[in-house]
Motif scaffolding. Structure first.
Motif, PDB file in Angstrom:
ATOM      1  N   GLN A  63       1.028  -1.059  -0.135  1.00 47.92           N
ATOM      2  CA  GLN A  63       0.188  -0.122  -0.071  1.00 47.92           C
ATOM      3  C   GLN A  63       0.678   1.210   0.035  1.00 47.92           C
ATOM      4  N   SER A  64       1.869   1.224   0.686  1.00 48.88           N
ATOM      5  CA  SER A  64       2.810   2.446   1.216  1.00 48.88           C
ATOM      6  C   SER A  64       3.728   2.703  -0.604  1.00 48.88           C
ATOM      7  N   HIS A  65       3.663   1.342  -1.364  1.00 48.77           N
ATOM      8  CA  HIS A  65       4.315   1.896  -2.743  1.00 48.77           C
ATOM      9  C   HIS A  65       3.257   2.662  -3.403  1.00 48.77           C
ATOM     10  N   LEU A  66       1.863   2.356  -3.424  1.00 49.40           N
ATOM     11  CA  LEU A  66       0.709   2.432  -3.701  1.00 49.40           C
ATOM     12  C   LEU A  66       0.970   3.695  -3.794  1.00 49.40           C
ATOM     13  N   ILE A  67       0.430   3.998  -2.625  1.00 52.10           N
ATOM     14  CA  ILE A  67       0.646   6.167  -1.979  1.00 52.10           C
ATOM     15  C   ILE A  67       1.948   6.355  -2.793  1.00 52.10           C
ATOM     16  N   ARG A  68       2.928   6.231  -2.937  1.00 49.45           N
ATOM     17  CA  ARG A  68       4.010   7.386  -2.539  1.00 49.45           C
ATOM     18  C   ARG A  68       4.085   7.543  -4.679  1.00 49.45           C
ATOM     19  N   GLU A  69       3.666   6.079  -5.089  1.00 48.96           N
ATOM     20  CA  GLU A  69       4.240   6.369  -6.706  1.00 48.96           C
ATOM     21  C   GLU A  69       2.791   6.838  -6.752  1.00 48.96           C
ATOM     22  N   PHE A  70       1.406   7.258  -6.733  1.00 46.35           N
ATOM     23  CA  PHE A  70      -0.050   8.054  -6.758  1.00 46.35           C
ATOM     24  C   PHE A  70       0.728   9.345  -6.397  1.00 46.35           C
ATOM     25  N   ARG A  71       1.629   9.744  -5.014  1.00 48.62           N
ATOM     26  CA  ARG A  71       1.440  11.500  -4.995  1.00 48.62           C
ATOM     27  C   ARG A  71       2.684  11.258  -5.807  1.00 48.62           C
ATOM     28  N   ASP A  72       3.385  11.059  -6.658  1.00 48.05           N
ATOM     29  CA  ASP A  72       4.220  11.554  -7.702  1.00 48.05           C
ATOM     30  C   ASP A  72       3.932  11.733  -8.610  1.00 48.05           C
ATOM     31  N   VAL A  73       2.842  10.851  -8.978  1.00 47.16           N
ATOM     32  CA  VAL A  73       2.215  11.767 -10.779  1.00 47.16           C
ATOM     33  C   VAL A  73       1.503  12.055 -10.230  1.00 47.16           C
ATOM     34  N   VAL A  74       0.251  12.179  -9.992  1.00 48.28           N
ATOM     35  CA  VAL A  74      -0.644  12.763  -9.392  1.00 48.28           C
ATOM     36  C   VAL A  74      -0.557  14.398  -8.455  1.00 48.28           C
ATOM     37  N   GLY A  75       0.359  14.546  -7.336  1.00 49.08           N
ATOM     38  CA  GLY A  75       0.682  15.390  -6.921  1.00 49.08           C
ATOM     39  C   GLY A  75      -0.234  15.419  -5.474  1.00 49.08           C
ATOM     40  N   GLN A  76      -1.145  13.787  -5.092  1.00 47.34           N
ATOM     41  CA  GLN A  76      -1.701  14.141  -4.097  1.00 47.34           C
ATOM     42  C   GLN A  76      -1.440  13.000  -3.497  1.00 47.34           C
ATOM     43  N   THR A  77      -2.501  12.334  -2.701  1.00 48.46           N
ATOM     44  CA  THR A  77      -2.036  11.043  -1.753  1.00 48.46           C
ATOM     45  C   THR A  77      -3.818  10.927  -2.825  1.00 48.46           C
ATOM     46  N   PRO A  78      -4.390   9.417  -2.964  1.00 48.01           N
ATOM     47  CA  PRO A  78      -5.115   8.708  -3.372  1.00 48.01           C
ATOM     48  C   PRO A  78      -6.302   9.182  -2.964  1.00 48.01           C
ATOM     49  N   THR A  79      -6.383   9.238  -0.971  1.00 50.85           N
ATOM     50  CA  THR A  79      -7.149  10.148  -0.437  1.00 50.85           C
ATOM     51  C   THR A  79      -8.433  11.183  -1.010  1.00 50.85           C
ATOM     52  N   ALA A  80      -6.655  12.045  -0.888  1.00 54.16           N
ATOM     53  CA  ALA A  80      -7.566  14.059  -1.383  1.00 54.16           C
ATOM     54  C   ALA A  80      -7.535  13.622  -2.781  1.00 54.16           C
ATOM     55  N   TYR A  81      -7.218  13.242  -3.918  1.00 53.19           N
ATOM     56  CA  TYR A  81      -7.612  13.159  -5.050  1.00 53.19           C
ATOM     57  C   TYR A  81      -8.781  12.824  -5.220  1.00 53.19           C
TER      58      TYR A  81
END
Length: 264
Positions: A239-257
């Motif tokens: 899960q932390s890997h997903l959140i880290r890459e998501f923040r890198d590409v999207v600029g925010q966490t999945p929850t914030a997005y």
């Protein structure tokens, strides 16, 4: 909002993924929209109110009415200034190279006036074609600017096209992809950067995040989403890997997005 996608005719399939018209009437004050990278460059004709692109430092600039948007490595924020009426051409990952060889690397994270990329993409002509709502006319205009790739496709073009399809898979890697295609990772990266504008590893990361974005069920509250299960399904280590890459590409966490999601 009304959004549709249309497939191109067969001769343009190696170059264009789809054409998409999008229309939305003014509903309240226009709000900023986060646009997440999808691994494709686009040609966009704006028939409505102008858009502003909000830069990372908070400044905004008005975008061209007919523009080419290169590969995005990170999400950008745009803001419509009224009603939305767009017609877009989404290229295949290496499709922009067919239209303007060598242009892709310089367009990474950039949007530019279409005529600066190819003289045949005249602003007034393309606006008139898009305004006619004729897909046949739009495909003809793009096709006239592109050579016949069935005769002109090189081995490097074929490698990039095949690699992009393989890298779309959830558990793909650059090493396995290059091995399957009979080239070294360095050769694959060189061809990919030249024709797509980004490295294959970055492309793979973007496509993986896109699968997460597409899989987010808006009926589920972000706090209830099974992020660990989603990480496993999409090829992340945890899960932390997903959140880290998501923040890198999207600029925010999945929850914030998910909490911020807007119509576009």
């Amino acid at each position: 909002m009304r959004y549709e996608e249309y497939a191109p005719p067969e001769p343009l399939l190696p170059i264009i993924r789809c054409v998409w018209p999008m229309r939305r009437s003014v509903v309240g004050a226009p709000s900023p929209q986060r646009i997440v990278p999808d691994g494709c460059a686009e040609l966009i004709v704006n028939l409505g109110e102008s858009f502003e692109r909000v830069e990372s430092n908070g400044t905004a600039r008005v975008q061209e009415r007919v523009l080419v948007v290169g590969q995005l490595t990170r999400a950008i924020v745009v803001s419509p200034r009224g009603g939305v009426d767009l017609v877009g051409v989404r290229f295949e990952p290496g499709g922009l190279h067919a239209l303007a060889p060598g242009a892709a690397p310089g367009l990474t994270d950039v949007d530019a006036r279409a005529t600066d990329i190819h003289a045949a993409l005249g602003d007034e002509a393309l606006e008139a074609v898009a305004a006619s709502r004729s897909l046949a006319a739009l495909f003809a205009a793009i096709g006239a600017a592109v050579p016949d790739r069935r005769r002109g496709q090189t081995r490097a073009d074929a490698i990039v096209a095949a690699a992009a399809k393989r890298l779309d898979a959830p558990f793909s890697t650059v090493d396995r992809t290059s091995e399957a295609l009979g080239v070294t990772p360095r050769t694959l990266e060189r061809h990919f950067r030249d024709r797509v504008g980004i490295a294959p590893k970055r492309y793979q990361r973007i496509r993986r995040v896109q699968r997460v974005v597409a899989g987010l069920d808006r009926s589920i509250a972000p706090a209830q989403a099974d992020w660990a299960g989603m990480a496993a399904a999409h090829g992340y280590a945890d899960q932390s890997h997903l959140i880290r890459e998501f923040r890198d590409v999207v600029g925010q966490t999945p929850t914030a997005y998910e909490a911020e999601r807007t119509p576009m």
